[in-house]
Enzyme design. Structure first.
Site, PDB file in Angstrom:
ATOM      1  N   GLU A 102       4.434   8.435  -4.188  1.00  0.00           N
ATOM      2  CA  GLU A 102       5.266   7.935  -3.090  1.00  0.00           C
ATOM      3  C   GLU A 102       6.267   6.890  -3.574  1.00  0.00           C
ATOM      4  O   GLU A 102       6.861   6.172  -2.775  1.00  0.00           O
ATOM      5  CB  GLU A 102       4.382   7.369  -1.972  1.00  0.00           C
ATOM      6  N   GLU A 149       0.891  -1.154   0.000  1.00  0.00           N
ATOM      7  CA  GLU A 149       0.000   0.000   0.000  1.00  0.00           C
ATOM      8  C   GLU A 149       0.927   1.200   0.000  1.00  0.00           C
ATOM      9  O   GLU A 149       1.284   1.724   1.041  1.00  0.00           O
ATOM     10  CB  GLU A 149      -0.915  -0.033   1.228  1.00  0.00           C
TER      11      GLU A 149
END
Ligand code: SAH
Length: 681
Positions: free
Chosen positions: A153, A144
């Site tokens: 990210e 995740e």
């Protein structure tokens, strides 16, 4: 170990050396982290759990051992789900040391010590082999690693590496795939966050218009994502020009390439208009069949029953480099370019296939005009707010005389130009860059001084005395509303350069406070206890510890137009700051109580500033109005307000068992520029 960090105090402007504990950054990161928000995201958690169970079953059905690689384990949640689902072993990788330590504790507490190995490394440092971190490659990849933009990210390079070195070919992946969706819209409101519209200044001798320089008009802006709670954007604020289309998708079970690339779709506008904005969001399918889907789609796209509030994943607003007129039914091409970490969009009119392919601009947008570096998106919106500008025009007209010598203290402000057009004799502006004056032929009318405003000397000011000191005030260094009191400190520092009857505009400011119940925002600071049956209290304790790391809990900035709340008390003015006088030596404090007028949960207090420009003319950066009986609040859409979350929430269902009031003590330390506050329910 202690380290010293130098910084300019955002309120006082003074250089200060702070003695910081080496864990300071850790505490900041944990206290303001999104872990709690993720653990409260029921929709996300249940779907991950379903996806993980299905993946473990598929591997087991093949008669294989289920070996899981969980990259970015955080609390260890996804590994614990896998272990519960029957996985034989999990490698839980976490680069952030405090989180890895927490994961070890949480895994232990939940009884998974034999099944889960927490590895405190970046995944690209992880080794595989008999003496490595992992005994063998995994056949289930769980992660995740997504932000609102999906890839911001670093999910792509992490997956690319994992497929090369850490997982088996043909592995199962949870999520299985991610898909990015786009929709083309016209929106004056959102476009005003990216371009400066002409500013009309009506003076006695006619109307003048401030225009933006051509390099700003044509500037592609900055690549940083604009992520917002799109569900708070009323449908009246934008016009849909296209259907929702799939822009690209990534299959995480196959090798992933992170290298820069582009994707192109053909759109047929459903309406004619000005194409300005690409709205975008993604969904993830937890399994190959697409039966377990977790989507960020906004309210007009999905049914309300599927709605889950979350703050760690929102929606993206992309600005096209220029607005393009499009005609209903006349096809256009939308191109998404991406590098490893970000995405940007361009639009092409439909022409020959070869021709359109040729003009794909793959390099990421770089601001050429400086404005996008100086002003963030809300600041653009604020400068484009004609009502606000009018308040400044009206008040400047009241105070300016033909012999006024004006000094403007504000970052990247249009006030010097307004003052010029409204008749000031001269205007000076300590500023780092001259954004506008050349475009408007005002170089010789407005003097740019390259100095920090509190360090101005008579020679900077050509030995002139300032008769009108103006400020919005706005400073790029301000995080919390009261940081803009820097204006007051500069006003104090330049006192010797002011005439004895100087006009200071704004003449004063006031700090206001109100007790609220948040519809959702409370979640980001509320403990989780258990998550999908796993005890994650260690995480709660860790966040609490970090929040209490500094002696006094601090207020935090949030743009409240994105976070619905209702007022439980009347707004209350708590402090005033008189800019006509210098900053006093003594502290300013206020103590009192506010009555709770509505039933609800007192989650916290909201604080904001109001600037009193001249008699009867104010600019409010906080509460615009309470729009109905229920107490729903409307906030200034360009500003962040300060939110002070109460450590215990008082809930009352009926008015009679309400604590009748909240008492407060608020103290502005004029030496440090800090505001300390304490509330008792
Ligand atoms: N898996 C948890 C936490 C997700 S947050 C959950 O679903 O609740 C993402 C975490 O991944 C962060 O803690 C971050 O520090 C970590 N992380 C991101 N990229 C990483 C990488 N390449 N290697 C190791 N950790 C990573």
């Amino acid at each position: 170990m202690k380290t010293f960090c130098g910084r300019a105090n955002p309120t006082t402007g003074a250089m200060e050396w702070l003695e910081e504990d080496e864990n300071y950054d850790y505490h900041q990161e944990i206290a303001r982290s999104r872990y709690a928000d993720m653990l409260h995201d029921k929709d996300r958690n249940t779907k991950y759990y379903q996806g993980i169970r299905a993946a473990v079953s598929r591997v087991k059905e093949r008669g294989e051992k289920a070996i899981v690689l969980d990259i970015g384990t955080g609390t260890g949640l996804l590994s614990m789900m896998a272990a519960s689902a029957g996985a034989d072993f999990c490698y839980a990788i976490e680069v952030f040391k405090p989180m890895a330590n927490a994961a070890v504790k949480i895994v232990e507490k939940n009884g998974f010590r034999d099944k889960i190995k927490v590895i405190n490394k970046h995944s690209t440092e992880v080794t595989v082999g008999p003496d490595g971190d992992m005994q063998c490659r995994a056949n289930i990849l769980v992660t995740e690693l997504f932000d609102t933009e999906l890839i911001g990210e670093g999910a792509l390079p992490t997956y690319e590496h994992a497929h090369k070195y850490l997982v088996q070919e043909g592995c199962e992946a949870v999520p299985h795939r991610a898909t990015v969706y786009v929709q083309l819209v016209e929106s004056k409101r959102m476009w005003s966050w990216n371009k400066l519209f002409p500013v009309h200044v009506e003076a006695e001798d006619g109307e003048n218009t401030i225009v933006s320089p051509s390099e700003m008009e044509n500037c592609p802006g900055v690549p940083s994502v604009c992520d917002i709670q799109l569900n708070q954007m009323p449908s009246s604020d934008f016009t849909i020009l296209s259907d929702v289309v799939t822009m690209f998708s990534v299959d995480f079970s196959k090798p992933v390439r992170s290298a820069s690339t582009y994707y192109r779709v053909q759109l047929e506008p459903v309406k004619s208009g000005k194409a300005q904005i690409v709205l975008s969001w993604w969904d993830i399918d937890m399994d190959p069949s697409g039966m377990i889907n977790c989507t960020m789609a906004p309210y007009w796209v999905k049914s309300t029953s599927a709605f889950q509030w979350r703050d760690h994943w929102m929606q993206c607003v992309y600005f096209l480099p220029n607005e393009e007129p499009v005609l209903q039914g006349e096809k256009v091409y939308l191109t998404a370019c991406r590098d490893e970490y970000s995405v940007w969009y361009t639009l092409q009119k439909a022409r020959g296939e070869e021709e359109t392919k040729a003009d794909v601009r793959v390099e990421s947008p770089v601001c050429r005009c400086q404005a996008h570096l100086l002003w963030n998106r809300p600041r653009f919106g604020e400068l484009n707010d004609q009502n606000r500008t009018q308040q400044y025009v009206k008040s400047l007209m009241k105070v300016l005389k033909t012999d006024s010598v004006c000094l403007c203290i504000s970052d990247g402000s249009l006030l010097p130009m307004l003052a010029h057009y409204l008749g000031a004799k001269q205007c000076m502006h300590p500023a780092r860059i001259d954004l506008y004056h050349c475009a408007n032929n005002l170089e010789d009318k407005i003097k740019i001084i390259e100095a920090r405003p509190e360090l101005l000397t008579s020679s900077h000011l050509e030995d002139k005395k300032i008769s009108v000191l103006v400020g919005e005030p706005f400073f790029t260094t301000s995080l919390l509303p009261w940081h803009n009191l820097y204006f007051w400190y500069v006003r104090t520092a330049v006192t010797s350069h002011l005439t004895s009857n100087v006009t200071v505009l704004p003449q004063s400011a006031s700090l206001h406070m109100m007790i609220v119940e948040f519809q959702d925002l409370w979640r980001i600071r509320s403990p989780c206890g258990t998550c999908e049956g796993f005890d994650v209290q260690t995480m709660d304790d860790m966040i609490n510890n970090s929040l209490n790391f500094r002696e006094s809990k601090e207020a935090e900035p949030h743009p409240l137009w994105e976070y619905p709340c209702k007022s439980l008390s009347d707004p209350q003015k708590v402090l005033t700051f008189d800019f006509r006088k210098t900053v006093p030596q003594h502290c300013l404090s206020a103590e009192g109580s506010v009555d709770l007028l509505r039933k609800g949960k007192s989650h916290g207090a909201v604080l904001w500033m109001e600037y009193h420009l001249a008699a009867d003319i104010s600019v409010n950066t906080g509460l615009m109005q309470i729009s109905n009986e229920k107490g729903n609040c409307e906030w200034n859409p360009h500003c962040k307000q300060a939110v002070y979350f109460f450590s215990s929430v008082i809930e009352s269902e009926t008015l009679s068992d309400l604590p009748s009031a909240v008492t407060y003590a608020i103290n502005f330390n004029t030496k440090t520029g800090e505001i300390a506050m304490d509330f008792k329910l």
